[in-house]
Design an enzyme around this catalytic site. Structure first.
Site, PDB file in Angstrom:
ATOM      1  N   GLU A  96      78.831  65.085  11.270  1.00 47.34           N
ATOM      2  CA  GLU A  96      78.957  65.646   9.928  1.00 47.34           C
ATOM      3  C   GLU A  96      78.863  67.157   9.986  1.00 47.34           C
ATOM      4  O   GLU A  96      78.569  67.744  11.029  1.00 47.34           O
ATOM      5  CB  GLU A  96      77.904  65.064   8.990  1.00 47.34           C
ATOM      6  CG  GLU A  96      76.466  65.373   9.355  1.00 47.34           C
ATOM      7  CD  GLU A  96      75.481  64.862   8.300  1.00 47.34           C
ATOM      8  OE1 GLU A  96      75.806  64.883   7.098  1.00 47.34           O
ATOM      9  OE2 GLU A  96      74.371  64.465   8.692  1.00 47.34           O
ATOM     10  N   LYS A  98      66.787  62.994   4.506  1.00 51.40           N
ATOM     11  CA  LYS A  98      67.043  64.363   4.039  1.00 51.40           C
ATOM     12  C   LYS A  98      65.741  65.147   4.171  1.00 51.40           C
ATOM     13  O   LYS A  98      65.021  65.385   3.192  1.00 51.40           O
ATOM     14  CB  LYS A  98      67.551  64.330   2.595  1.00 51.40           C
ATOM     15  CG  LYS A  98      68.275  65.600   2.190  1.00 51.40           C
ATOM     16  CD  LYS A  98      69.128  65.356   0.966  1.00 51.40           C
ATOM     17  CE  LYS A  98      69.728  66.639   0.414  1.00 51.40           C
ATOM     18  NZ  LYS A  98      70.649  67.313   1.311  1.00 51.40           N
ATOM     19  N   ARG A 104      67.185  57.476  -2.112  1.00 50.69           N
ATOM     20  CA  ARG A 104      67.259  58.153  -0.807  1.00 50.69           C
ATOM     21  C   ARG A 104      65.992  58.958  -0.546  1.00 50.69           C
ATOM     22  O   ARG A 104      65.525  59.049   0.603  1.00 50.69           O
ATOM     23  CB  ARG A 104      68.503  59.045  -0.744  1.00 50.69           C
ATOM     24  CG  ARG A 104      68.735  59.626   0.643  1.00 50.69           C
ATOM     25  CD  ARG A 104      70.085  60.302   0.755  1.00 50.69           C
ATOM     26  NE  ARG A 104      70.172  61.463  -0.124  1.00 50.69           N
ATOM     27  CZ  ARG A 104      71.308  62.133  -0.356  1.00 50.69           C
ATOM     28  NH1 ARG A 104      72.443  61.763   0.206  1.00 50.69           N
ATOM     29  NH2 ARG A 104      71.299  63.182  -1.148  1.00 50.69           N
TER      30      ARG A 104
HETATM   31  N1  PLP Z   1      75.059  65.721   4.819  1.00 53.46           N
HETATM   32  C1  PLP Z   1      74.143  66.683   4.746  1.00 53.46           C
HETATM   33  C2  PLP Z   1      73.538  67.169   6.011  1.00 53.46           C
HETATM   34  C3  PLP Z   1      73.765  67.200   3.492  1.00 53.46           C
HETATM   35  O1  PLP Z   1      72.842  68.159   3.401  1.00 53.46           O
HETATM   36  C4  PLP Z   1      74.368  66.702   2.327  1.00 53.46           C
HETATM   37  C5  PLP Z   1      73.969  67.189   1.019  1.00 53.46           C
HETATM   38  O2  PLP Z   1      73.236  66.588   0.307  1.00 53.46           O
HETATM   39  C6  PLP Z   1      75.336  65.703   2.463  1.00 53.46           C
HETATM   40  C7  PLP Z   1      75.660  65.245   3.717  1.00 53.46           C
HETATM   41  C8  PLP Z   1      76.010  65.125   1.271  1.00 53.46           C
HETATM   42  O3  PLP Z   1      75.179  64.227   0.588  1.00 53.46           O
HETATM   43  P1  PLP Z   1      75.354  63.987  -0.963  1.00 53.46           P
HETATM   44  O4  PLP Z   1      76.764  63.578  -1.157  1.00 53.46           O
HETATM   45  O5  PLP Z   1      74.401  62.882  -1.261  1.00 53.46           O
HETATM   46  O6  PLP Z   1      75.037  65.257  -1.626  1.00 53.46           O
HETATM   47  C1  COI Z   2      73.410  69.177  -1.267  1.00 51.42           C
HETATM   48  O1  COI Z   2      74.638  69.049  -1.265  1.00 51.42           O
HETATM   49  O2  COI Z   2      72.716  68.860  -2.227  1.00 51.42           O
HETATM   50  C2  COI Z   2      72.724  69.719  -0.124  1.00 51.42           C
HETATM   51  O3  COI Z   2      71.573  69.477   0.007  1.00 51.42           O
HETATM   52  C3  COI Z   2      73.488  70.547   0.799  1.00 51.42           C
HETATM   53  C4  COI Z   2      72.852  71.858   1.150  1.00 51.42           C
HETATM   54  C5  COI Z   2      72.719  72.808   0.025  1.00 51.42           C
HETATM   55  C6  COI Z   2      71.658  71.708   2.000  1.00 51.42           C
END
Ligand code: PLP
Ligand code: COI
Length: 345
Positions: free
Chosen positions: A223, A187, A85
């Protein structure tokens, strides 16, 4: 103030905040190549005031965790997915991606170096790992950097949303965090800057955070500012928004597999319309930091949608949580390739 150390820290009191562990990983891209990464002891990075990260938002990051198992081992949850990612995020901003194998190796290295900061099993805490990539160097015109820094810091954390597995209440925002064909699926730092105001307004009114709607039609759930959204339908399906402007959450894809393979449920990514909210039996936020945070209610203008009794964790959410967290801490058998052990020797 005396510095916090692994000997003095109260593991079970931790929130989601930064503690300097004294060891970060850094690699530098210059003259067309990456330096060999090294451990550095300072949390400060010295870069040009003309760096594109300051002005033109060339910044992307990742978030993953290291977990202490019952027998004292340390393990990572799907770091290869974070590596992939981050490459996608970097490419979206025309940044130099950090190579996948080097990323995974760097995560193992930084966790090994900070092993004493990985919280004990059953403390409710984990070691949060924050890789990031920034564009640096002397650039004034709007264009991508030619030099980059890839860095990782780690910090021990507790729950992101207060109460952990307690249902939290969310507010639907009028603001957008991303544009329909913008950077929502990457991200990148700018998405979080864009979402800060919505999050502040929600928190000031007593909500855990804001939920964003799809920016094109404002009729669908996108989200949470820091996590993806899921719901359990009245006919017991796991559904989660499908949208080009949300982050492709690694927790989301893992829970889709868990729901299908372990709970025998239908699990799909689909449009999740606002008008369907009243029909869901359970809802939740999911992500690395959020883990699974049950949603007690969602407020949208005059409407308040309550899931279950709004106070207790729903039974499907609880089962999803037990499987996911069980896998992450090594108490439940993991699907092939999901867990990597950090070799400490
Ligand atoms: N959506 C956003 C905006 C986030 O910052 C995060 C955190 O990483 C997620 C979703 C969840 O992603 P992940 O499950 O890969 O941590
Ligand atoms: C994560 O879950 O890793 C995120 O980046 C969420 C937040 C702390 C920005």
């Amino acid at each position: 103030m005396t510095a916090i150390t692994p000997d003095t820290i109260q593991w079970n009191d931790l929130g989601f905040s930064y503690i300097d562990t004294g060891k970060s990983f850094r690699a530098y891209f210059k003259d067309g190549q990456w330096s060999e990464g090294q451990i550095e002891s300072s949390k400060y990075i010295s870069i040009s005031e003309a760096s594109p990260v300051f002005h033109y938002g060339q910044s992307c990051f990742e978030g993953l965790k290291a977990y202490r198992t019952q027998n004292g081992d340390i393990q990572l949850f799907r770091p290869d997915k974070n590596a992939d990612r981050m490459i996608d995020s970097a490419e979206r901003l025309l940044m130099e991606p950090y190579p996948k194998e080097a990323f995974i190796e760097a995560v193992h290295k930084i966790v090994k170096e900070n092993a004493e900061w990985v919280p004990p099993y059953e403390s409710g805490a984990t070691l949060y790992i924050r890789p990031f990539l920034i564009g640096v160097g002397d650039i004034v015109g709007v264009k991508p950097a030619e030099e980059y820094i890839f860095s990782i810091f780690v910090t021990p954390v507790g729950p992101y949303f207060k109460g952990g597995l307690q249902p939290a209440n969310f507010l639907i925002s009028d603001y957008d965090r991303a544009a329909p064909n913008g950077t929502g699926a990457a991200k990148v730092g700018g998405n979080y800057a864009a979402g800060n105001l919505a999050g502040k307004l929600a928190k000031e009114q007593g909500y855990a955070d804001a939920i964003f709607l799809d920016p094109a039609t404002k009729t669908k759930i996108e989200e949470v500012g820091s996590a993806n959204f899921f719901a359990i339908t009245a006919d017991n399906r796991f559904i989660t928004p499908k949208s080009p402007s949300i982050l492709p959450s690694i927790t989301k894809y893992s829970l889709i597999d868990i729901a299908r393979e372990r709970l025998g449920m239908e699990a799909i990514e689909t449009d999740v319309y606002l008008k369907e909210l009243a029909s869901f039996s359970e809802a939740g936020a999911m992500g690395t930091a959020a883990v699974i945070t049950p949603i007690g209610s969602i407020v949208h203008g005059e409407h308040r949608y309550v899931f279950g009794n709004g106070q207790d964790v729903g039974s499907v959410t609880q089962r999803l949580y037990n499987e996911l967290v069980g896998i992450q801490f090594g108490d439940v058998a993991a699907p092939e390739g999901w867990i990597q052990k950090v070799e400490l020797g």
